[in-house]
Motif scaffolding. Sequence first.
Motif, PDB file in Angstrom:
ATOM      1  N   TYR A   1     -23.762 -34.345 -59.960  1.00 40.41           N
ATOM      2  CA  TYR A   1     -22.565 -35.180 -59.864  1.00 40.41           C
ATOM      3  C   TYR A   1     -21.978 -35.126 -58.446  1.00 40.41           C
ATOM      4  CZ  TYR A   1     -17.813 -36.836 -60.638  1.00 40.41           C
ATOM      5  OH  TYR A   1     -16.636 -37.532 -60.542  1.00 40.41           O
ATOM      6  N   CYS A   2     -21.782 -33.907 -57.953  1.00 42.79           N
ATOM      7  CA  CYS A   2     -21.083 -33.749 -56.668  1.00 42.79           C
ATOM      8  C   CYS A   2     -21.892 -34.322 -55.508  1.00 42.79           C
ATOM      9  CB  CYS A   2     -20.762 -32.279 -56.408  1.00 42.79           C
ATOM     10  SG  CYS A   2     -19.588 -31.628 -57.618  1.00 42.79           S
ATOM     11  N   LEU A   3     -23.209 -34.394 -55.671  1.00 48.26           N
ATOM     12  CA  LEU A   3     -24.061 -34.904 -54.592  1.00 48.26           C
ATOM     13  C   LEU A   3     -24.544 -36.326 -54.886  1.00 48.26           C
ATOM     14  CD1 LEU A   3     -26.057 -31.603 -54.070  1.00 48.26           C
ATOM     15  CD2 LEU A   3     -24.381 -32.576 -52.486  1.00 48.26           C
ATOM     16  N   SER A   4     -24.024 -36.924 -55.969  1.00 48.85           N
ATOM     17  CA  SER A   4     -24.492 -38.259 -56.414  1.00 48.85           C
ATOM     18  C   SER A   4     -26.014 -38.332 -56.369  1.00 48.85           C
ATOM     19  CB  SER A   4     -23.892 -39.369 -55.542  1.00 48.85           C
ATOM     20  OG  SER A   4     -22.507 -39.318 -55.614  1.00 48.85           O
ATOM     21  N   ALA A   5     -26.649 -37.370 -57.037  1.00 51.49           N
ATOM     22  CA  ALA A   5     -28.113 -37.252 -56.980  1.00 51.49           C
ATOM     23  C   ALA A   5     -28.805 -38.488 -57.568  1.00 51.49           C
ATOM     24  CB  ALA A   5     -28.554 -36.006 -57.734  1.00 51.49           C
ATOM     25  N   LYS A   6     -30.030 -38.685 -57.132  1.00 49.49           N
ATOM     26  CA  LYS A   6     -30.829 -39.795 -57.658  1.00 49.49           C
ATOM     27  C   LYS A   6     -31.280 -39.476 -59.086  1.00 49.49           C
ATOM     28  CE  LYS A   6     -35.188 -41.899 -56.678  1.00 49.49           C
ATOM     29  NZ  LYS A   6     -36.383 -41.119 -56.511  1.00 49.49           N
ATOM     30  N   ALA A   7     -31.522 -38.203 -59.356  1.00 48.71           N
ATOM     31  CA  ALA A   7     -31.925 -37.791 -60.710  1.00 48.71           C
ATOM     32  C   ALA A   7     -31.705 -36.285 -60.882  1.00 48.71           C
ATOM     33  CB  ALA A   7     -33.403 -38.107 -60.938  1.00 48.71           C
ATOM     34  N   LEU A   8     -31.545 -35.884 -62.142  1.00 49.53           N
ATOM     35  CA  LEU A   8     -31.505 -34.452 -62.492  1.00 49.53           C
ATOM     36  C   LEU A   8     -32.673 -34.197 -63.439  1.00 49.53           C
ATOM     37  CD1 LEU A   8     -30.311 -31.592 -62.987  1.00 49.53           C
ATOM     38  CD2 LEU A   8     -28.734 -32.629 -64.633  1.00 49.53           C
ATOM     39  N   THR A   9     -33.486 -33.195 -63.122  1.00 47.20           N
ATOM     40  CA  THR A   9     -34.580 -32.834 -64.032  1.00 47.20           C
ATOM     41  C   THR A   9     -34.386 -31.405 -64.504  1.00 47.20           C
ATOM     42  OG1 THR A   9     -36.071 -34.268 -62.798  1.00 47.20           O
ATOM     43  CG2 THR A   9     -37.088 -32.715 -64.339  1.00 47.20           C
ATOM     44  N   ILE A  10     -34.368 -31.230 -65.822  1.00 43.47           N
ATOM     45  CA  ILE A  10     -34.240 -29.903 -66.418  1.00 43.47           C
ATOM     46  C   ILE A  10     -35.608 -29.541 -66.991  1.00 43.47           C
ATOM     47  CG2 ILE A  10     -33.068 -28.593 -68.223  1.00 43.47           C
ATOM     48  CD1 ILE A  10     -30.583 -30.049 -67.644  1.00 43.47           C
ATOM     49  N   TRP A  11     -36.197 -28.464 -66.452  1.00 47.27           N
ATOM     50  CA  TRP A  11     -37.561 -28.082 -66.833  1.00 47.27           C
ATOM     51  C   TRP A  11     -37.513 -27.046 -67.946  1.00 47.27           C
ATOM     52  CZ3 TRP A  11     -41.574 -30.683 -64.496  1.00 47.27           C
ATOM     53  CH2 TRP A  11     -41.257 -31.425 -63.350  1.00 47.27           C
ATOM     54  N   LYS A  12     -38.155 -27.360 -69.069  1.00 47.76           N
ATOM     55  CA  LYS A  12     -38.080 -26.490 -70.257  1.00 47.76           C
ATOM     56  C   LYS A  12     -39.474 -26.108 -70.736  1.00 47.76           C
ATOM     57  CE  LYS A  12     -33.600 -26.587 -70.931  1.00 47.76           C
ATOM     58  NZ  LYS A  12     -32.660 -25.568 -71.306  1.00 47.76           N
TER      59      LYS A  12
END
Length: 431
Positions: A214-225
């Motif tokens: 959010y704070c960096l206005s990222a292009k995407a967030l990936t959560i690796w599980k």
Amino acid sequence: MALEVYKFGGASVKDAPGVENVSHIIQSNQVEKLVVVVSATGKTTNALQQVVQDYFDKEKDPFVKLNEVKNDHLNLVKSLFPNNRAAVEDVMDAFVEIEWMLEDDQGDPYDYFYDQVVSVGEVVSSKIVQYYLNTLGLNAVWLDVRDVLLTDNTYREAKVDWKETERRIFQKCTVLFETHHIVVTQGFIGSSSENFTTTLGREGSDFSASIFAYCLSAKALTIWKDVAGVLTADPRLFQNPSKLDRLSYREAIEMTYYGAKVIHPKTIKPVQNKSIPLYVKSFKEPKALGTLIDEYVSESYPPIVVFEHAQCLLRIATRDFSFVAEEHLSLIFEKIAKHRVKVKMMKNTAVSFILSVDDDPIKVKALFEGLNAQFNVSKESGLELLTIRHYNEETIKSLTSSRVILFEERLPNTIQMVVKPIDTLKLKDEV
Ligand code: ADP
Ligand code: ASP
Ligand code: MG
């Protein structure tokens, strides 16, 4: 320039092959600017929690468990970078401060002490990942998240100071990305304005990653599980649940709020607020597509089953047969907010109010005592909340045939039931 955020949990960095695998995922994805958020390795947080418990119980020496944790980390760093003595020392130095705390008998409050000790798990794991990335020749820098993620001082459940956090994350990362490609930082922890370490609540690293996105206005967030993506049910309870390829933010927040343990429920809001796509992918099969969570709205979800364990039912009845009217409801809600009890279901009748809440013994006891002066209150523990989204009669039947239902609510696309648990081994149903 494209910036993305990756989050790796305890299971992904539990041993040396795990750290190597995570580093290869980072290396092969070639993101221009990448923030990597890391949780404590394997079961480290549970072990450190035990250290805190032993310190307060005064029955066992807390150093016994702490030394186990230290040894595990020493073995890990020695096998990952055997020739980098400075790196080994830097990682192991992180334990010194908590050793001092454990030697002292200062009478610090439990929650404060807990956060100071347990947070070391994320500090060491993130240092390990950063050093290993550099041994692969990747240009990674370590960021102490406590310099940028500001919270209040509600230890163990700290609330984020969004304005200050956004300003600091943006400023600090902008500077770091001038000279580095990868910023490695800690999940789960933050800092109060008095510079004491705080934690965001168990399993909170997913949320930390979302805060960065959010704070960096990222292009995407990936959560690796360790699973293929978001599944229609918990694979520890059900055989062969299917993977959901795409989910709406709304669907994801409803599932996780009611207990789907795949991602922390607080993860969804920050990415939704900036329309950032959230991927849940498997670190075991990094090339596979996983699940995409975004604004997409599907008309046809399969039934999705979620169990929340450790629920209790509170039955609150007026003493004089008066209606549960506005002033009673207002009093009940005031006490719920005061004691920070998490409500999952509720219903009122003429003279009573029924609640299903997370069975946190300390909070629920405080609420019980707070209400007992004015109402007749009874509590039934050891229950489960079963939520079925997009239910059909067949799924309801298969899941409830051998259960006692104590409390039920049916909405057009969600049915929820508070049930007495049965042996989970008998559960192995197909979903
Ligand atoms: P982390 O490594 O980030 O701590 P967790 O172990 O907390 O990851 O979360 C992943 C686990 O969540 C999976 O191993 C799986 O057993 C569990 N889980 C529960 N419900 C679901 C679901 N609906 N879909 C996928 N995984 C689920
Ligand atoms: N290490 C912390 C925990 O086990 C945070 C996390 O894993 O997300 O709760
Ligand atoms: Mg976890």
